[in-house]
Design an enzyme around this catalytic site. Structure first.
Site, short mmCIF file in Angstrom:
data_model
loop_
_atom_site.label_atom_id
_atom_site.label_comp_id
_atom_site.label_asym_id
_atom_site.label_seq_id
_atom_site.Cartn_x
_atom_site.Cartn_y
_atom_site.Cartn_z
N LEU A 254 33.20 19.41 37.10
CA LEU A 254 34.18 18.41 36.57
C LEU A 254 35.96 18.96 36.74
O LEU A 254 36.59 18.21 36.31
CB LEU A 254 34.02 18.71 34.80
CG LEU A 254 32.83 18.31 34.39
CD1 LEU A 254 32.50 18.85 32.80
CD2 LEU A 254 32.59 16.70 34.40
N HIS B 113 37.25 16.85 29.94
CA HIS B 113 36.42 17.49 29.16
C HIS B 113 36.98 18.68 28.37
O HIS B 113 36.17 19.13 27.49
CB HIS B 113 35.27 18.06 30.23
CG HIS B 113 35.62 19.09 31.00
ND1 HIS B 113 36.42 19.03 32.32
CD2 HIS B 113 35.42 20.38 31.04
CE1 HIS B 113 36.60 20.06 32.86
NE2 HIS B 113 35.98 21.07 32.32
N ARG B 114 38.01 19.10 28.88
CA ARG B 114 38.55 20.25 28.27
C ARG B 114 39.70 19.80 26.79
O ARG B 114 39.91 20.31 26.12
CB ARG B 114 39.38 21.23 29.06
CG ARG B 114 38.35 21.64 30.16
CD ARG B 114 38.63 23.27 30.66
NE ARG B 114 38.28 24.04 29.29
CZ ARG B 114 38.52 25.37 29.26
NH1 ARG B 114 38.72 25.92 30.36
NH2 ARG B 114 38.14 26.13 28.27
N CYS C 206 38.29 34.99 31.65
CA CYS C 206 38.43 33.90 31.08
C CYS C 206 37.61 33.65 29.87
O CYS C 206 37.89 32.87 29.09
CB CYS C 206 37.55 32.74 32.20
SG CYS C 206 38.42 32.66 33.79
N GLU D 139 47.70 25.54 29.16
CA GLU D 139 46.26 25.90 29.08
C GLU D 139 46.07 27.43 28.37
O GLU D 139 45.14 28.19 28.62
CB GLU D 139 46.02 26.32 30.57
CG GLU D 139 46.04 24.76 31.53
CD GLU D 139 44.65 24.06 31.44
OE1 GLU D 139 43.58 24.64 31.65
OE2 GLU D 139 44.87 22.95 31.42
N HIS E 31 44.54 28.75 37.38
CA HIS E 31 45.52 29.61 36.42
C HIS E 31 46.00 30.88 36.88
O HIS E 31 45.39 31.43 37.76
CB HIS E 31 44.17 29.86 35.10
CG HIS E 31 43.80 28.83 34.52
ND1 HIS E 31 42.32 28.68 34.03
CD2 HIS E 31 44.45 27.59 33.88
CE1 HIS E 31 42.39 27.53 33.43
NE2 HIS E 31 43.47 26.87 33.28
N SER F 41 33.56 25.28 40.25
CA SER F 41 33.08 24.17 39.71
C SER F 41 32.68 23.11 40.61
O SER F 41 31.92 22.53 40.50
CB SER F 41 34.38 23.77 38.72
OG SER F 41 34.33 22.51 38.37
N ARG G 287 48.36 23.12 36.41
CA ARG G 287 47.85 22.59 34.93
C ARG G 287 48.88 22.88 33.86
O ARG G 287 48.84 22.25 32.71
CB ARG G 287 46.32 23.33 34.42
CG ARG G 287 45.40 22.81 35.45
CD ARG G 287 44.07 23.24 34.52
NE ARG G 287 42.80 23.35 35.64
CZ ARG G 287 41.67 23.73 35.13
NH1 ARG G 287 41.70 23.98 33.85
NH2 ARG G 287 40.71 23.73 35.78
N ASN H 232 39.37 23.76 40.85
CA ASN H 232 38.54 24.96 40.63
C ASN H 232 37.38 24.96 41.48
O ASN H 232 36.35 24.29 41.43
CB ASN H 232 38.24 25.03 38.93
CG ASN H 232 37.19 26.03 38.68
OD1 ASN H 232 36.32 26.61 39.25
ND2 ASN H 232 36.83 25.95 37.39
N VAL H 233 37.46 25.80 42.62
CA VAL H 233 36.66 25.84 43.63
C VAL H 233 35.11 26.09 43.28
O VAL H 233 34.19 25.27 43.67
CB VAL H 233 36.90 26.92 44.66
CG1 VAL H 233 36.12 26.84 45.89
CG2 VAL H 233 38.48 26.78 45.11
O1 SUG Z 1 38.82 24.71 33.11
N1 SUG Z 1 35.74 25.53 34.33
C1 SUG Z 1 36.83 25.93 33.67
C2 SUG Z 1 37.13 27.30 33.93
C3 SUG Z 1 37.85 27.92 33.14
C4 SUG Z 1 38.45 29.35 33.69
N2 SUG Z 1 39.40 29.95 32.47
C5 SUG Z 1 40.42 30.65 33.02
N3 SUG Z 1 40.71 30.86 34.31
N4 SUG Z 1 41.07 31.35 32.16
C6 SUG Z 1 38.05 25.08 33.73
O2 SUG Z 1 38.36 24.81 35.09
C7 SUG Z 1 34.01 23.73 34.75
C8 SUG Z 1 32.92 22.90 34.03
C9 SUG Z 1 32.00 21.91 34.86
O3 SUG Z 1 32.52 21.64 36.03
O4 SUG Z 1 31.04 21.57 34.40
C10 SUG Z 1 35.16 24.28 33.94
O5 SUG Z 1 35.67 23.33 33.10
#
Ligand code: SUG
Length: 450
Positions: free
Chosen positions: A22, A138-139, A372, A175, A251, A29, A215, A26-27
């Site tokens: 999602l 989603h967040r 995190c 964030e 982040h 993910s 972000r 974010n590599v």
């Molecule tokens: O927001 N991953 C989170 C990871 C958050 C990490 N937080 C910090 N660095 N503080 C994000 O990217 C992935 C969910 C998914 O792909 O199912 C996700 O939301």
């Protein structure tokens, strides 16, 4: 002797932990999208980290997971009928939306809120601003429940002030604590708060990443600082390098970590490193502290190595015996160059003299390392006494939570399982029981509706 301490409030991994792919930018993910997850193991790994800190003599707290799939969001998007019909329609017509509404992403509580301790704020209270997280759908649905959870944990208005999330606009992308660090001589002393942003929404003179989103905006960071009543001499704003954002540093806590007077950061973390460091050093000195900055050169660890190992997403902990512990993800141990570097750091006679690795693989595969998973709250003793005691980890609570996970969590979850209406029932049953264990009262939409 300090009368204040830092409490790490870790997110308990929710029963729907899965790999939805999602988070563009974010590599981990992106790379692990569609893998089947093990929610039970994920929750156990998180609990083991919490226990480790408790056993080290550090106060440790727990933040409960959220109801998922989020039926309220699915209904807002036009799915209707009974709960089971809403899930079935979403699965049939718009699976990506069901996946997004099923994410257990609230586990990464470094993104839950920004917290300013009472020693820094104008009214002498601990201030919380829930993060709107509006860069990712989603967040973005987390903050209403996050706000209710924080209010139930830090309820006494004598000590705690809560601000709702900033307006849900890209201009105010926020964030939370993942882009915020506090430096201080000790936790109860006035500190300097470092807000790191990825871009400015209003001022075109700032550079911005080309490939992945920034972000956090400067305007959001400034708004949070105003809400918390922080004075200019206790504030530093720093721009994160857009080049590292484009390499997967979504982040600041993926490229820098601070604690007390110490900042461990990568050479490429900030746009104007030396200016940031000078300002931080001067402002901290005016508050009785002495900045100790450790710069990790790119020759030693490249940005790609930092992203792969999550070295900077470690927890920097001041142990009761005075030791400085760097709690790193196991992935650091698995990369020879990184592991050699941290060993060298711990042997160099500096403020970090211990290193320990933790296995958080289930969370790591979604880009969530040790840092995190925790929201730091520095508290004076009377403030700590005012925290809802139900959320502070004890050996008994650890046992109860372990048993609760064993009872309610599946050990395998694949995308097609998200269409199973039984998963919602399992989640609600588990959370209903959890609110009693943690003494939270009614905090979830399904409880509030009744
Ligand atoms: O927001 N991953 C989170 C990871 C958050 C990490 N937080 C910090 N660095 N503080 C994000 O990217 C992935 C969910 C998914 O792909 O199912 C996700 O939301």
């Amino acid at each position: 002797m300090s009368s204040a301490c830092e409490v790490n409030f870790d997110g308990l991994v929710g029963p729907t932990h899965n790999y939805g792919g999602l988070s563009a930018g974010n590599v981990a993910s992106q790379c692990n999208s569609q893998l089947c997850s093990n929610p039970r193991q994920a929750a156990q790994q998180g609990l083991a980290k919490m226990k480790l800190l408790m056993d080290l003599g550090l106060p440790q707290g727990v933040i409960a997971p959220q109801e998922r799939p989020d039926l309220a969001s699915l209904r807002r998007l036009g799915f209707s009928g009974s709960d089971a019909q809403v899930i079935a329609q979403a699965a049939e017509q718009a699976m990506p939306l069901l996946v997004a509404c099923s994410s257990a992403s609230s586990m990464w509580t470094a993104n839950a809120a920004t917290v300013s301790p009472s020693a820094d704020t104008l009214d002498g209270r601990v201030h919380f601003t829930a993060a709107n997280l509006n860069c990712k759908f989603h967040r973005s649905i987390e903050h209403p429940t996050t706000s209710r959870l924080l209010a139930a944990m830090f309820a006494d208005p004598t000590y705690f002030a809560h601000h709702p999330a900033l307006p849900a606009e890209a201009q105010f992308g926020d964030e939370g604590a993942a882009n915020h660090s506090r430096f201080c001589r000790d936790y109860g002393a006035p500190g300097v708060e470092l807000f790191v942003y990825g871009r400015s929404a209003l001022d075109a003179r700032y550079s911005a990443p080309q490939r992945y989103p920034a972000r956090q905006t400067l305007e959001a960071s400034q708004a949070v600082a105003r809400l918390h009543g922080l004075s200019d001499d206790a504030l530093v704003f720093a721009q994160q390098s857009p080049l590292v954002i484009d390499q997967g540093v979504f982040h600041n806590d993926v490229i820098a970590v601070g604690n007390g007077e110490l900042l461990l950061y990568h050479q490429d973390a900030f746009v104007h490193s030396s200016k940031v460091l000078d300002e931080l050093r001067d402002k901290l000195a005016a508050r009785g502290g002495e900045l100790q900055a450790i710069c990790v050169p790119r020759e030693a660890i490249s940005v790609a190595d930092a992203v792969r190992s999550y070295l900077f997403n470690s927890q920097l902990l001041s142990l009761p015996d005075g030791d400085g512990l760097l709690l790193v993800p196991q992935e650091c141990q698995e990369q020879e160059k990184v592991w050699r570097y941290v060993q060298h750091l711990a042997d160099a006679g500096g403020p970090i003299n211990r290193v320990q690795a933790v296995d958080l693989k289930q969370s790591m595969q979604n880009g969530g390392g040790p840092a995190c998973l925790r929201l730091r709250v520095a508290l004076k003793s009377d403030e700590l006494a005012a925290v809802n005691p139900g959320v502070l980890l004890t050996p008994l609570l650890y046992q109860q939570l372990s048993a609760w996970v064993a009872k309610h969590y599946r050990d395998r979850l694949c995308e097609e399982d998200l269409a199973d209406p039984q998963l919602l029932i399992e989640c609600r049953t588990a959370l209903d029981e959890l609110t009693q264990i943690l003494k939270l009262g009614a905090v979830y939409p399904f409880q509030l509706a009744e």
